[in-house]
Design a protein around this motif. Sequence first.
Motif, PDB file in Angstrom:
ATOM      1  N   ALA A  52      10.594  -6.549   6.232  1.00  0.00           N
ATOM      2  CA  ALA A  52      11.851  -5.790   6.232  1.00  0.00           C
ATOM      3  C   ALA A  52      11.833  -4.704   7.306  1.00  0.00           C
ATOM      4  O   ALA A  52      12.852  -4.471   7.975  1.00  0.00           O
ATOM      5  N   LEU A  53      10.698  -4.054   7.483  1.00  0.00           N
ATOM      6  CA  LEU A  53      10.586  -3.054   8.554  1.00  0.00           C
ATOM      7  C   LEU A  53      10.787  -3.692   9.919  1.00  0.00           C
ATOM      8  O   LEU A  53      11.467  -3.122  10.786  1.00  0.00           O
ATOM      9  N   ALA A 129       5.402  -1.452  22.258  1.00  0.00           N
ATOM     10  CA  ALA A 129       4.609  -0.313  21.760  1.00  0.00           C
ATOM     11  C   ALA A 129       5.490   0.669  21.001  1.00  0.00           C
ATOM     12  O   ALA A 129       5.123   1.128  19.911  1.00  0.00           O
ATOM     13  N   VAL A 130       6.659   0.973  21.549  1.00  0.00           N
ATOM     14  CA  VAL A 130       7.549   1.945  20.902  1.00  0.00           C
ATOM     15  C   VAL A 130       8.088   1.392  19.588  1.00  0.00           C
ATOM     16  O   VAL A 130       8.077   2.080  18.563  1.00  0.00           O
ATOM     17  N   ARG A 131       8.554   0.151  19.615  1.00  0.00           N
ATOM     18  CA  ARG A 131       9.100  -0.448  18.391  1.00  0.00           C
ATOM     19  C   ARG A 131       8.016  -0.780  17.372  1.00  0.00           C
ATOM     20  O   ARG A 131       8.296  -0.880  16.191  1.00  0.00           O
ATOM     21  N   GLY A 132       6.808  -0.967  17.815  1.00  0.00           N
ATOM     22  CA  GLY A 132       5.726  -1.258  16.889  1.00  0.00           C
ATOM     23  C   GLY A 132       5.176  -0.021  16.208  1.00  0.00           C
ATOM     24  O   GLY A 132       4.579  -0.106  15.133  1.00  0.00           O
ATOM     25  N   PHE A 133       5.391   1.146  16.800  1.00  0.00           N
ATOM     26  CA  PHE A 133       4.822   2.379  16.269  1.00  0.00           C
ATOM     27  C   PHE A 133       5.397   2.743  14.901  1.00  0.00           C
ATOM     28  O   PHE A 133       4.650   3.029  13.969  1.00  0.00           O
ATOM     29  N   ALA A 134       6.702   2.706  14.764  1.00  0.00           N
ATOM     30  CA  ALA A 134       7.350   3.117  13.507  1.00  0.00           C
ATOM     31  C   ALA A 134       6.963   2.217  12.329  1.00  0.00           C
ATOM     32  O   ALA A 134       6.551   2.728  11.281  1.00  0.00           O
ATOM     33  N   ILE A 136       4.337   0.395  11.918  1.00  0.00           N
ATOM     34  CA  ILE A 136       2.911   0.532  11.620  1.00  0.00           C
ATOM     35  C   ILE A 136       2.653   1.833  10.867  1.00  0.00           C
ATOM     36  O   ILE A 136       1.885   1.860   9.893  1.00  0.00           O
ATOM     37  N   ILE A 137       3.299   2.912  11.271  1.00  0.00           N
ATOM     38  CA  ILE A 137       3.114   4.195  10.579  1.00  0.00           C
ATOM     39  C   ILE A 137       3.657   4.113   9.149  1.00  0.00           C
ATOM     40  O   ILE A 137       2.980   4.514   8.195  1.00  0.00           O
ATOM     41  N   VAL A 138       4.866   3.592   8.989  1.00  0.00           N
ATOM     42  CA  VAL A 138       5.458   3.477   7.651  1.00  0.00           C
ATOM     43  C   VAL A 138       4.614   2.537   6.781  1.00  0.00           C
ATOM     44  O   VAL A 138       4.342   2.830   5.618  1.00  0.00           O
ATOM     45  N   VAL A 144      -1.481   3.179   2.029  1.00  0.00           N
ATOM     46  CA  VAL A 144      -2.301   4.238   1.428  1.00  0.00           C
ATOM     47  C   VAL A 144      -1.798   4.555   0.021  1.00  0.00           C
ATOM     48  O   VAL A 144      -2.594   4.682  -0.915  1.00  0.00           O
ATOM     49  N   VAL A 145      -0.488   4.671  -0.146  1.00  0.00           N
ATOM     50  CA  VAL A 145       0.072   4.995  -1.461  1.00  0.00           C
ATOM     51  C   VAL A 145      -0.262   3.903  -2.474  1.00  0.00           C
ATOM     52  O   VAL A 145      -0.721   4.192  -3.593  1.00  0.00           O
ATOM     53  N   VAL A 146      -0.060   2.649  -2.108  1.00  0.00           N
ATOM     54  CA  VAL A 146      -0.329   1.541  -3.028  1.00  0.00           C
ATOM     55  C   VAL A 146      -1.831   1.433  -3.314  1.00  0.00           C
ATOM     56  O   VAL A 146      -2.244   1.243  -4.462  1.00  0.00           O
TER      57      VAL A 146
END
Length: 158
Positions: A52-53, A129-134, A136-138, A144-146
Amino acid sequence: MSDLGDSVGGPLKKRIDRFNKLPRDEKVEQVIAGTTRYGPYAMFVLLPAFAALLKVVYAGRRRRHPRRPRLYGEHLVFAAHNHAFLFSVLVLVFAVPVAWVRNILAIWILVYLAWSAHTVYGGSWVGIAVRGFAPIIVYFVLFVVVTVGLLVVAILLR
């Protein structure tokens, strides 16, 4: 009503206290073992979220990149492919004890993921790189939360 809370909270409190009484090294060992054990489950559960991201990040002009995936299922297939690659290489990373080989494998992961995104989605390397950054961070934050949630459950139910 408090009897129910005491009956449920009592064993839970004992488990938390037992974990808190462990030496620091054993706590770290349990957390690392739990992450290694439950991390793949977290990645598998988050696979649809990653797709979805990707759909959100790569929504846009069809004229410029006519072969770019548009449907959610196409993004899901791409995400599943990259997850399978990541799982395979991470098995090698954990199996190989030589540090420089593990570093090469980590670089290979980054290069392959960028290359596959460039092949599937097209565009410039800077755009990849720019479109992959968001995403990957999210995705990392969700991972980490899961994983922490699974660790907490594992520690409390142990």
